[in-house]
Scaffold this motif. Structure first.
Motif, mmCIF file in Angstrom:
data_model
loop_
_atom_site.group_PDB
_atom_site.id
_atom_site.type_symbol
_atom_site.label_atom_id
_atom_site.label_comp_id
_atom_site.label_asym_id
_atom_site.label_seq_id
_atom_site.Cartn_x
_atom_site.Cartn_y
_atom_site.Cartn_z
ATOM 1 N N ALA A 53 106.607 116.640 8.328
ATOM 2 C CA ALA A 53 105.517 115.791 8.818
ATOM 3 C C ALA A 53 105.604 115.718 10.328
ATOM 4 O O ALA A 53 106.705 115.755 10.907
ATOM 5 C CB ALA A 53 105.601 114.393 8.209
ATOM 6 N N VAL A 54 104.449 115.619 10.975
ATOM 7 C CA VAL A 54 104.360 115.440 12.424
ATOM 8 C C VAL A 54 103.441 114.252 12.691
ATOM 9 O O VAL A 54 102.295 114.238 12.241
ATOM 10 C CB VAL A 54 103.820 116.692 13.137
ATOM 11 N N ILE A 55 103.952 113.252 13.408
ATOM 12 C CA ILE A 55 103.191 112.030 13.679
ATOM 13 C C ILE A 55 103.018 111.885 15.186
ATOM 14 O O ILE A 55 104.002 111.933 15.949
ATOM 15 C CB ILE A 55 103.915 110.788 13.118
ATOM 16 N N GLN A 56 101.786 111.717 15.625
ATOM 17 C CA GLN A 56 101.512 111.498 17.039
ATOM 18 C C GLN A 56 101.820 110.042 17.388
ATOM 19 O O GLN A 56 101.299 109.119 16.762
ATOM 20 C CB GLN A 56 100.052 111.833 17.353
ATOM 21 N N ALA A 57 102.659 109.850 18.397
ATOM 22 C CA ALA A 57 103.103 108.504 18.756
ATOM 23 C C ALA A 57 102.281 107.884 19.879
ATOM 24 O O ALA A 57 102.322 106.667 20.079
ATOM 25 C CB ALA A 57 104.577 108.526 19.151
ATOM 26 N N GLY A 58 101.581 108.681 20.658
ATOM 27 C CA GLY A 58 100.782 108.145 21.748
ATOM 28 C C GLY A 58 101.547 107.930 23.034
ATOM 29 O O GLY A 58 100.963 107.728 24.095
ATOM 30 N N SER A 59 102.865 107.953 22.955
ATOM 31 C CA SER A 59 103.733 107.792 24.116
ATOM 32 C C SER A 59 105.104 108.302 23.709
ATOM 33 O O SER A 59 105.354 108.559 22.524
ATOM 34 C CB SER A 59 103.794 106.322 24.542
ATOM 35 N N TRP A 60 105.985 108.484 24.673
ATOM 36 C CA TRP A 60 107.288 109.004 24.264
ATOM 37 C C TRP A 60 108.029 107.992 23.402
ATOM 38 O O TRP A 60 107.847 106.792 23.523
ATOM 39 C CB TRP A 60 108.112 109.490 25.440
ATOM 40 N N VAL A 61 108.874 108.498 22.521
ATOM 41 C CA VAL A 61 109.498 107.685 21.476
ATOM 42 C C VAL A 61 110.903 107.283 21.910
ATOM 43 O O VAL A 61 111.722 108.129 22.270
ATOM 44 C CB VAL A 61 109.545 108.463 20.144
ATOM 45 N N ASN A 62 111.170 105.983 21.864
ATOM 46 C CA ASN A 62 112.470 105.458 22.297
ATOM 47 C C ASN A 62 113.466 105.298 21.159
ATOM 48 O O ASN A 62 114.679 105.457 21.361
ATOM 49 C CB ASN A 62 112.281 104.106 22.978
ATOM 50 N N GLY A 63 112.997 104.930 19.970
ATOM 51 C CA GLY A 63 113.908 104.681 18.858
ATOM 52 C C GLY A 63 113.171 104.688 17.540
ATOM 53 O O GLY A 63 111.964 104.426 17.497
ATOM 54 N N LEU A 64 113.889 104.996 16.477
ATOM 55 C CA LEU A 64 113.284 104.986 15.141
ATOM 56 C C LEU A 64 114.321 104.637 14.101
ATOM 57 O O LEU A 64 115.526 104.740 14.330
ATOM 58 C CB LEU A 64 112.603 106.317 14.821
ATOM 59 N N SER A 65 113.840 104.178 12.928
ATOM 60 C CA SER A 65 114.744 103.743 11.874
ATOM 61 C C SER A 65 114.035 103.795 10.533
ATOM 62 O O SER A 65 112.828 103.540 10.443
ATOM 63 C CB SER A 65 115.237 102.321 12.139
ATOM 64 N N TRP A 66 114.791 104.122 9.465
ATOM 65 C CA TRP A 66 114.296 104.098 8.089
ATOM 66 C C TRP A 66 114.587 102.746 7.454
ATOM 67 O O TRP A 66 115.582 102.087 7.787
ATOM 68 C CB TRP A 66 114.986 105.161 7.255
ATOM 69 N N SER A 67 113.761 102.358 6.522
ATOM 70 C CA SER A 67 114.088 101.214 5.676
ATOM 71 C C SER A 67 115.192 101.612 4.709
ATOM 72 O O SER A 67 115.383 102.806 4.433
ATOM 73 C CB SER A 67 112.853 100.747 4.904
ATOM 74 N N PRO A 68 115.950 100.652 4.171
ATOM 75 C CA PRO A 68 117.059 101.000 3.276
ATOM 76 C C PRO A 68 116.649 101.801 2.048
ATOM 77 O O PRO A 68 117.439 102.590 1.533
ATOM 78 C CB PRO A 68 117.628 99.627 2.883
ATOM 79 N N ASP A 69 115.411 101.617 1.571
ATOM 80 C CA ASP A 69 114.968 102.340 0.378
ATOM 81 C C ASP A 69 114.224 103.634 0.714
ATOM 82 O O ASP A 69 113.653 104.278 -0.172
ATOM 83 C CB ASP A 69 114.083 101.439 -0.488
ATOM 84 N N SER A 70 114.211 104.014 1.968
ATOM 85 C CA SER A 70 113.616 105.277 2.443
ATOM 86 C C SER A 70 112.099 105.322 2.332
ATOM 87 O O SER A 70 111.499 106.373 2.545
ATOM 88 C CB SER A 70 114.200 106.493 1.697
ATOM 89 N N SER A 71 111.457 104.214 2.028
ATOM 90 C CA SER A 71 110.004 104.222 1.833
ATOM 91 C C SER A 71 109.235 103.999 3.126
ATOM 92 O O SER A 71 108.023 104.253 3.175
ATOM 93 C CB SER A 71 109.609 103.149 0.817
ATOM 94 N N LEU A 72 109.921 103.508 4.168
ATOM 95 C CA LEU A 72 109.262 103.206 5.438
ATOM 96 C C LEU A 72 110.035 103.823 6.585
ATOM 97 O O LEU A 72 111.266 103.938 6.546
ATOM 98 C CB LEU A 72 109.155 101.699 5.653
ATOM 99 N N LEU A 73 109.298 104.207 7.610
ATOM 100 C CA LEU A 73 109.889 104.697 8.856
ATOM 101 C C LEU A 73 109.195 103.986 9.998
ATOM 102 O O LEU A 73 107.960 103.985 10.086
ATOM 103 C CB LEU A 73 109.713 106.208 8.986
#
Length: 326
Positions: free
Chosen positions: A200-220
């Motif tokens: 998957a490729v998601i456009q962020a609109g600006s440079w990305v500083n940090g990211l994290s998954w939810s514990p059940d892997s359903s959300l980013l």
């Protein structure tokens, strides 16, 4: 050398760019704008003292990132000198092993994270590449496999909790990408796709500083330099549904973390931690505040292994490393 006790307020005289806890939460490793990382251990009543026990000194330039694999007790560090080291504890000292990243990596190592199974780790580089590193038993050294998924520096990486083969990456090319990083000799089983495939490729609109998954892997969730927070729903085949973007009037966030699937913590250049909560929809709930039980105990309550060792706080602490904006 490190016999003098230091309080948690003076662990470092410069900004801390990255930190990681051990499994028990009574030791912390951090990088602080020098060419050495440090390991501190808790001492004293209410863990009020954190003397430095070890200095991880092998890099030639500033250490930018550090991560600690809790079960295997291995530490990985990355530096501006374009190298990464894996550190193994032998009782009285930490012994480094150089990671072979290859000549294509000609810029700084910006971020690093151990995989869920702790048998490999990923590093993001200033040379647009993601390196997935593992230990080669026959040669007795750490090697890597590269994928050039981005068009600019890779600023953050996060492993999918439910898969040792899927990695989320963020970059200054203003995109978030989900990558298949399955290694047959390490992971076995069925791969989600060929190594390096962009799921998957998601456009962020600006440079990305940090990211994290939810514990059940359903959300980013990811934080962008335009002061927004974006939440994606991720399906079992790692396709992403339309995102929820929450703009704010705050300074940009540097890091995000999920204590649970309904709460996101974000911290950054405001030097505060903010909570985003899911109700009917996601929204900014407010700022987390330090509860004071008296002047003598308020400062020592900020950094405690008893808190860090809990699943709720420890995971958030690791993901929010480097959120000081330094």
């Amino acid at each position: 050398m490190f016999a003098k006790r230091v309080s948690e307020e003076s662990l470092s005289t410069s900004s801390i760019s990255s930190h990681a806890w051990n499994e028990r939460g009574n030791e912390v490793a951090f990088a602080s704008s020098t060419k050495c990382a440090a390991v501190c251990s808790a001492e004293g009543d209410e863990c009020a003292f954190w003397p430095k026990k070890h200095s991880l000194a092998e890099h030639d330039q500033k250490v930018l990132c550090v991560d600690w694999a809790p079960r295997t007790n291995l530490i990985v560090t990355g530096s501006e000198d374009r190298t990464a080291y894996v550190w193994r504890n032998s009782g009285s000292k930490w012994t480094p092993s150089l990671v072979h990243l290859g000549s294509a990596v000609n810029r700084a190592i910006l971020c690093c994270r151990w995989s869920p199974q702790e048998n490999k780790f990923a590093v993001g580089t200033g040379s647009n590449m993601v390196c997935v590193c593992y230990f080669e038993e026959e040669q007795n050294w750490w090697v890597s496999k590269l994928t050039e998924a981005h068009q600019s520096s890779v600023t953050c990486v996060a492993w999918c909790p439910g898969s040792n083969s899927v990695l989320a990456t963020g970059s200054t090319d203003s995109t978030v990408r989900l990558l298949s990083v399955h290694l047959n000799r390490i992971d076995g089983g069925r791969a989600p796709a060929k190594f390096g495939t962009q799921l998957a490729v998601i456009q962020a609109g600006s440079w990305v500083n940090g990211l994290s998954w939810s514990p059940d892997s359903s959300l980013l969730a990811f934080a962008a330099q335009d002061s927004s927070l974006t939440i994606l729903s991720v399906s079992a085949d790692f396709s992403c549904s339309p995102s929820i973007r929450i703009p704010t009037k705050l300074l940009p966030f540097r890091a995000v973390a999920f204590p649970n699937p309904s709460v996101i913590l974000a911290a950054g250049f405001d030097c505060c931690v903010y909570a985003f909560v899911r109700g009917v929809t996601w929204g900014l709930r407010g700022k987390l505040r330090q509860s004071r039980r008296g002047s003598s105990s308020s400062s020592s309550s900020r950094l405690r292994p008893s808190s860090a060792s809990s699943p709720l706080i420890r995971g958030s602490s690791a993901a929010l490393a480097g959120s000081d904006g330094g």
